[in-house]
Design a protein around this motif. Structure first.
Motif, PDB file in Angstrom:
ATOM      1  N   ALA A 140       0.942  -1.315  -0.306  1.00  0.00           N
ATOM      2  CA  ALA A 140      -0.384  -0.568  -0.080  1.00  0.00           C
ATOM      3  C   ALA A 140       1.030   1.577   0.048  1.00  0.00           C
ATOM      4  N   VAL A 141       1.957   1.118   1.058  1.00  0.00           N
ATOM      5  CA  VAL A 141       2.847   3.012   0.757  1.00  0.00           C
ATOM      6  C   VAL A 141       3.495   2.018  -0.289  1.00  0.00           C
ATOM      7  N   ASP A 142       4.080   1.691  -1.123  1.00  0.00           N
ATOM      8  CA  ASP A 142       3.981   1.585  -2.704  1.00  0.00           C
ATOM      9  C   ASP A 142       3.406   2.307  -3.366  1.00  0.00           C
ATOM     10  N   ARG A 143       2.468   1.720  -3.367  1.00  0.00           N
ATOM     11  CA  ARG A 143       1.171   1.878  -4.119  1.00  0.00           C
ATOM     12  C   ARG A 143       1.056   3.977  -4.098  1.00  0.00           C
ATOM     13  N   SER A 144       0.638   4.243  -3.099  1.00  0.00           N
ATOM     14  CA  SER A 144       0.979   5.333  -2.653  1.00  0.00           C
ATOM     15  C   SER A 144       1.784   5.835  -3.652  1.00  0.00           C
ATOM     16  N   GLN A 145       3.190   5.923  -3.278  1.00  0.00           N
ATOM     17  CA  GLN A 145       4.301   6.438  -3.610  1.00  0.00           C
ATOM     18  C   GLN A 145       4.566   6.163  -5.039  1.00  0.00           C
ATOM     19  N   ARG A 146       3.912   5.540  -6.149  1.00  0.00           N
ATOM     20  CA  ARG A 146       3.536   5.496  -7.043  1.00  0.00           C
ATOM     21  C   ARG A 146       3.199   6.392  -7.550  1.00  0.00           C
ATOM     22  N   ALA A 147       1.567   6.500  -7.068  1.00  0.00           N
ATOM     23  CA  ALA A 147       0.873   7.785  -7.225  1.00  0.00           C
ATOM     24  C   ALA A 147       1.165   8.527  -7.110  1.00  0.00           C
ATOM     25  N   MET A 148       1.781   8.949  -6.103  1.00  0.00           N
ATOM     26  CA  MET A 148       2.361  10.536  -5.216  1.00  0.00           C
ATOM     27  C   MET A 148       3.306  10.889  -6.868  1.00  0.00           C
ATOM     28  N   LYS A 149       3.825  10.062  -7.455  1.00  0.00           N
ATOM     29  CA  LYS A 149       5.336  10.275  -8.476  1.00  0.00           C
ATOM     30  C   LYS A 149       4.220  10.603  -9.234  1.00  0.00           C
ATOM     31  N   ARG A 150       3.703   9.592  -9.733  1.00  0.00           N
ATOM     32  CA  ARG A 150       2.631  10.108 -11.165  1.00  0.00           C
ATOM     33  C   ARG A 150       1.580  11.423 -10.850  1.00  0.00           C
ATOM     34  N   ALA A 151       1.092  11.704  -9.689  1.00  0.00           N
ATOM     35  CA  ALA A 151       0.527  13.067 -10.060  1.00  0.00           C
ATOM     36  C   ALA A 151       1.477  14.372  -9.347  1.00  0.00           C
ATOM     37  N   ALA A 152       2.496  13.882  -9.275  1.00  0.00           N
ATOM     38  CA  ALA A 152       3.414  14.928  -9.495  1.00  0.00           C
ATOM     39  C   ALA A 152       3.909  15.426 -11.233  1.00  0.00           C
ATOM     40  N   LYS A 153       4.116  14.298 -11.510  1.00  0.00           N
ATOM     41  CA  LYS A 153       4.870  14.343 -13.242  1.00  0.00           C
ATOM     42  C   LYS A 153       4.123  14.929 -13.799  1.00  0.00           C
ATOM     43  N   ALA A 155       0.953  16.885 -13.049  1.00  0.00           N
ATOM     44  CA  ALA A 155       1.243  18.293 -12.262  1.00  0.00           C
ATOM     45  C   ALA A 155       2.498  18.911 -12.979  1.00  0.00           C
ATOM     46  N   LYS A 156       3.526  18.677 -13.407  1.00  0.00           N
ATOM     47  CA  LYS A 156       4.624  19.004 -13.498  1.00  0.00           C
ATOM     48  C   LYS A 156       4.131  19.602 -15.688  1.00  0.00           C
ATOM     49  N   ARG A 157       3.793  18.577 -16.010  1.00  0.00           N
ATOM     50  CA  ARG A 157       3.496  18.370 -17.543  1.00  0.00           C
ATOM     51  C   ARG A 157       2.066  19.254 -18.076  1.00  0.00           C
ATOM     52  N   ASP A 158       1.286  19.560 -17.305  1.00  0.00           N
ATOM     53  CA  ASP A 158      -0.203  19.947 -17.159  1.00  0.00           C
ATOM     54  C   ASP A 158       0.928  21.536 -16.567  1.00  0.00           C
ATOM     55  N   ALA A 159       1.707  22.256 -15.849  1.00  0.00           N
ATOM     56  CA  ALA A 159       2.427  23.741 -15.989  1.00  0.00           C
ATOM     57  C   ALA A 159       2.675  23.661 -16.766  1.00  0.00           C
ATOM     58  N   ARG A 160       4.010  23.238 -17.736  1.00  0.00           N
ATOM     59  CA  ARG A 160       4.411  23.180 -18.805  1.00  0.00           C
ATOM     60  C   ARG A 160       3.397  23.310 -20.014  1.00  0.00           C
ATOM     61  N   ILE A 161       2.018  22.537 -20.474  1.00  0.00           N
ATOM     62  CA  ILE A 161       1.470  22.893 -21.072  1.00  0.00           C
ATOM     63  C   ILE A 161       0.471  24.253 -20.298  1.00  0.00           C
ATOM     64  N   ALA A 162       0.445  24.309 -19.939  1.00  0.00           N
ATOM     65  CA  ALA A 162      -0.251  25.876 -18.969  1.00  0.00           C
ATOM     66  C   ALA A 162       0.518  27.230 -19.742  1.00  0.00           C
ATOM     67  N   ALA A 163       1.439  26.547 -19.381  1.00  0.00           N
ATOM     68  CA  ALA A 163       3.046  28.401 -19.513  1.00  0.00           C
ATOM     69  C   ALA A 163       3.262  28.111 -21.119  1.00  0.00           C
ATOM     70  N   MET A 164       3.376  27.011 -21.301  1.00  0.00           N
ATOM     71  CA  MET A 164       3.238  27.096 -23.371  1.00  0.00           C
ATOM     72  C   MET A 164       1.962  27.730 -23.781  1.00  0.00           C
ATOM     73  N   SER A 165       0.904  27.794 -23.058  1.00  0.00           N
ATOM     74  CA  SER A 165      -0.070  28.311 -23.952  1.00  0.00           C
ATOM     75  C   SER A 165      -1.001  29.978 -23.528  1.00  0.00           C
ATOM     76  N   ALA A 166       0.268  30.539 -21.812  1.00  0.00           N
ATOM     77  CA  ALA A 166      -0.045  31.030 -21.697  1.00  0.00           C
ATOM     78  C   ALA A 166       1.212  32.017 -22.451  1.00  0.00           C
ATOM     79  N   ALA A 167       1.931  31.680 -22.692  1.00  0.00           N
ATOM     80  CA  ALA A 167       3.196  32.504 -24.141  1.00  0.00           C
ATOM     81  C   ALA A 167       2.503  32.493 -24.913  1.00  0.00           C
TER      82      ALA A 167
END
Length: 174
Positions: A140-153, A155-167
């Protein structure tokens, strides 16, 4: 494997249920061996909690009642691991008492109790093929850590897309 486990638990528990009922009805048979143990442990029990009974007859009946309840739980498949643990814990002073009483069948009694203790320890550790608590929590800990890494990844991708869209939007006229 389920029928084998059920039958084995019932056979293992039967001795504790029958002996427990026998000692509930007639506790005098075990009072002397209980007295031998209580002579050694009694003062410590009185210091720990004065409400704990130190009368050998009461102790024999309490252990017999615990054996019957835990034996029935083990035999019926309800709370099998805690029931086996209770029976194993109760078997330790019984084995010690049999060591203190000189009799002809002492080696046989000791080996019988050790065999029962081994069976109870196996029953207490048996997860019936399902993952144990340690395995489940670790995974369960391993699954939650993987889910957190996926969510962070993500979020970074969405932030990059948002920044490119704003530019890109800033470069648009109007």
């Amino acid at each position: 494997m389920r029928p084998v486990r059920s039958a084995a638990r019932a056979m293992l528990a039967s001795l504790f249920v029958v002996d427990g009922v026998r000692h509930l009805i007639n506790p005098e048979a075990k009072v002397e061996s209980a007295r031998w143990i209580l002579d050694k442990v009694g003062p410590m029990l009185e210091k720990t909690d004065p409400r704990i009974p130190t009368d050998p007859r009461t102790i024999v009946r309490a252990k017999a009642a615990a054996d019957v309840v835990a034996g029935l739980a083990l035999a019926t498949g309800h709370l099998t691991r805690p029931a086996a643990a209770v029976l194993a814990a109760g078997l330790v002073p019984t084995t010690a008492a049999s060591l203190g009483s000189p009799s002809e069948d002492q080696p046989t009694s000791l080996l019988k109790n050790l065999g029962l203790l081994g069976g109870l320890l196996l029953a207490a550790a048996d997860t019936e093929g399902r993952p144990g608590l340690r395995y489940r929590t670790t995974h369960a800990v391993d699954r939650s850590q993987r889910a957190m890494k996926r969510a962070a990844k993500t979020a970074k991708r969405d932030a990059r897309i948002a920044a490119m869209s704003a530019a890109a939007a800033r470069k648009l006229p109007g």
